[in-house]
Write a protein that holds these residues in place. Structure first.
Motif, short mmCIF file in Angstrom:
data_model
loop_
_atom_site.label_atom_id
_atom_site.label_comp_id
_atom_site.label_asym_id
_atom_site.label_seq_id
_atom_site.Cartn_x
_atom_site.Cartn_y
_atom_site.Cartn_z
N SER A 117 -2.24 9.00 10.59
CA SER A 117 -1.46 8.82 9.36
C SER A 117 -0.90 7.41 9.30
O SER A 117 -0.56 6.82 10.33
CB SER A 117 -0.30 9.83 9.31
OG SER A 117 -0.78 11.15 9.32
N ILE A 118 -0.84 6.87 8.10
CA ILE A 118 -0.22 5.56 7.88
C ILE A 118 1.00 5.77 7.00
O ILE A 118 0.90 6.24 5.87
CB ILE A 118 -1.19 4.58 7.18
CG1 ILE A 118 -2.47 4.40 8.00
CG2 ILE A 118 -0.51 3.23 6.96
CD1 ILE A 118 -3.52 3.55 7.31
N ILE A 119 2.16 5.45 7.53
CA ILE A 119 3.42 5.58 6.79
C ILE A 119 3.89 4.18 6.43
O ILE A 119 4.03 3.31 7.30
CB ILE A 119 4.49 6.31 7.63
CG1 ILE A 119 3.99 7.68 8.06
CG2 ILE A 119 5.78 6.44 6.84
CD1 ILE A 119 4.95 8.42 8.98
N SER A 120 4.15 3.95 5.14
CA SER A 120 4.55 2.61 4.69
C SER A 120 5.74 2.72 3.74
O SER A 120 6.03 3.79 3.20
CB SER A 120 3.39 1.91 3.98
OG SER A 120 3.73 0.58 3.66
N ASP A 121 6.43 1.59 3.56
CA ASP A 121 7.60 1.52 2.70
C ASP A 121 7.16 1.32 1.26
O ASP A 121 6.74 0.23 0.87
CB ASP A 121 8.50 0.37 3.16
CG ASP A 121 9.77 0.27 2.33
OD1 ASP A 121 10.03 1.19 1.52
OD2 ASP A 121 10.50 -0.72 2.49
N GLY A 122 7.29 2.36 0.45
CA GLY A 122 6.87 2.29 -0.95
C GLY A 122 7.88 1.64 -1.86
O GLY A 122 7.64 1.53 -3.07
N ALA A 123 9.03 1.19 -1.33
CA ALA A 123 10.02 0.51 -2.16
C ALA A 123 9.44 -0.77 -2.76
O ALA A 123 9.86 -1.20 -3.84
CB ALA A 123 11.27 0.19 -1.34
N ASP A 124 8.49 -1.36 -2.06
CA ASP A 124 7.75 -2.51 -2.58
C ASP A 124 6.29 -2.09 -2.69
O ASP A 124 5.53 -2.21 -1.73
CB ASP A 124 7.90 -3.71 -1.65
CG ASP A 124 7.29 -4.99 -2.23
OD1 ASP A 124 6.47 -4.88 -3.17
OD2 ASP A 124 7.63 -6.08 -1.76
N PRO A 125 5.87 -1.56 -3.85
CA PRO A 125 4.52 -0.98 -3.97
C PRO A 125 3.39 -1.95 -3.65
O PRO A 125 2.40 -1.57 -3.02
CB PRO A 125 4.46 -0.53 -5.44
CG PRO A 125 5.88 -0.42 -5.87
CD PRO A 125 6.62 -1.47 -5.09
N ASN A 126 3.52 -3.19 -4.09
CA ASN A 126 2.45 -4.17 -3.85
C ASN A 126 2.25 -4.44 -2.37
O ASN A 126 1.12 -4.42 -1.86
CB ASN A 126 2.78 -5.48 -4.58
CG ASN A 126 2.84 -5.31 -6.08
OD1 ASN A 126 2.15 -4.48 -6.65
ND2 ASN A 126 3.69 -6.09 -6.73
#
Length: 369
Positions: A117-126
């Motif tokens: 799984s890859i978990i990323s911070d979606g607060a900055d979508p780009n």
């Protein structure tokens, strides 16, 4: 012919009479080409990626090595569980995390597939989209390498499951609303304050007010308060539009968000006073605010392009821009629901900027007049 040359000479002297304006006109094109040439980049560099999994697992180790040597990624910490991922992302210590299941190599060998799984911070979508794309590319490269080494060309499946924290719908307004909020507040405070004060200096009315029994400090403060009130009104209206029209949530404390906005407004008022000290005409004040404040704020604060993708020199320069710290805090409070403990660094820096700018500007302003 001599008359024409005399008029041309007169016009040149008229242009170069104001040295500050001349300096702005000649230096700003160089500054702009540097900013546009180096700051504008859709790539993300040095994105910190944490790893959750057994580092002794051969496949996990190879993927970790690939992340470590990737020019766009930077290996963060090896975490014991996924529960540590959110805290690291919220504090800004990492951008994403790759999570491997237990016995990853064995599952891949026995069943031909394994879970990652890859978990990323979606607060900055780009940024989140770019980082997850980089990490997925690393995993795909290792998958292709395993398939090539396997006898008969057997396939190995480890298609990553992408999870975007805080913004699973990839709503772009989550990224732009905090930046626009900072830009609006800065323009109202710095540009309008500096221009109004310089206008009174040109007309001579400010000097007449300063000879009154009221101390200069209180006169200057009385000129700043209306812009403080207008900024508060603008902040409330932008916040209401963001929540009810653009569906941007306020997951954190509104009181903390208001405190951050108040400190940022104070630093912007300090910048406006500083511009009014430097400027002798309204034209100079407009040029300084438009090109000297607005342009760097748009380019180097993270409003449009991530600061991590810029050269080191521009990253260092971006640290002295108050809007950068304001935008970071607004994203953390509104999107991530962070408390004061998660923004203590940014809050301290912005408060220090506000105190210094107001103190320095008021001191120089009083001396000048």
């Amino acid at each position: 012919m001599k008359e024409i040359l005399a008029f041309i000479q007169k016009e040149f002297w008229h242009i170069f009479r104001d040295r500050k304006t001349t300096l702005i006109v000649l230096v700003m094109p160089v500054v702009q080409i540097v900013l546009f040439g180096f700051a504008i980049s859709t790539e993300v560099h040095n994105a910190v990626v944490d790893v959750v999994g057994d580092i002794s697992d051969p496949v996990v180790q190879r993927i970790v090595n690939r992340i470590d040597v990737n020019e766009y990624l930077e290996l963060g910490r090896i975490l014991n569980s996924t529960s540590e991922v959110e805290a690291r992302i919220r504090k800004g210590k990492s951008t994403a995390a790759v999570c491997f299941e237990d016995g990853f190599d064995k599952a891949l060998t026995a069943e031909g597939k394994a879970t990652v799984s890859i978990i990323s911070d979606g607060a900055d979508p780009n940024t989140a989209q770019m980082v997850t794309s980089y990490v997925s590319g690393v995993i795909s490269s290792e998958q292709l390498s395993i398939s090539t080494r396997t006898a008969g060309g057997g396939g190995a499946t480890m298609r990553p499951n992408v999870q975007l924290m805080y913004n699973p719908a990839m709503n772009s307004s989550y990224n732009f609303v905090p930046g626009v909020m900072g830009l609006i507040l800065m323009l109202i405070c710095s540009m309008m304050t500096s221009v109004s004060i310089v206008k009174e200096k040109e007309l001579g009315t400010l000097e007449l007010v300063l000879v009154s029994p009221v101390k200069p400090f209180w006169i200057i403060l009385s000129k700043l308060i209306p812009y403080l009130v207008l900024s508060a009104v603008n902040f409330i209206s932008v916040l209401l539009l963001a929540v009810f029209v653009m569906d941007v949530p306020v997951n954190g404390s509104i009181a903390l968000l208001s405190l951050v906005a108040l400190i940022f407004v104070g630093s912007s008022l300090g910048l406006g006073l500083l511009v009014s000290v430097i400027s002798s005409t309204q034209q100079t004040a407009m040029l300084l605010c438009g090109m000297g404040l607005t342009m760097p704020t748009m380019m180097l604060s993270g409003l449009i392009f991530p600061c991590e993708s810029m050269p080191v020199a521009l990253q260092i320069f971006s640290d002295i821009i108050p809007a950068k710290w304001f935008i970071i805090m607004v994203k953390k409070i509104m999107i991530q629901g962070a408390g004061i403990s998660s923004i203590i660094k940014e809050l301290t820096v912005l408060t220090g900027m506000m105190v210094f700018l107001l103190w320095f500007s008021i001191k120089k302003f009083r001396t000048r007049l």
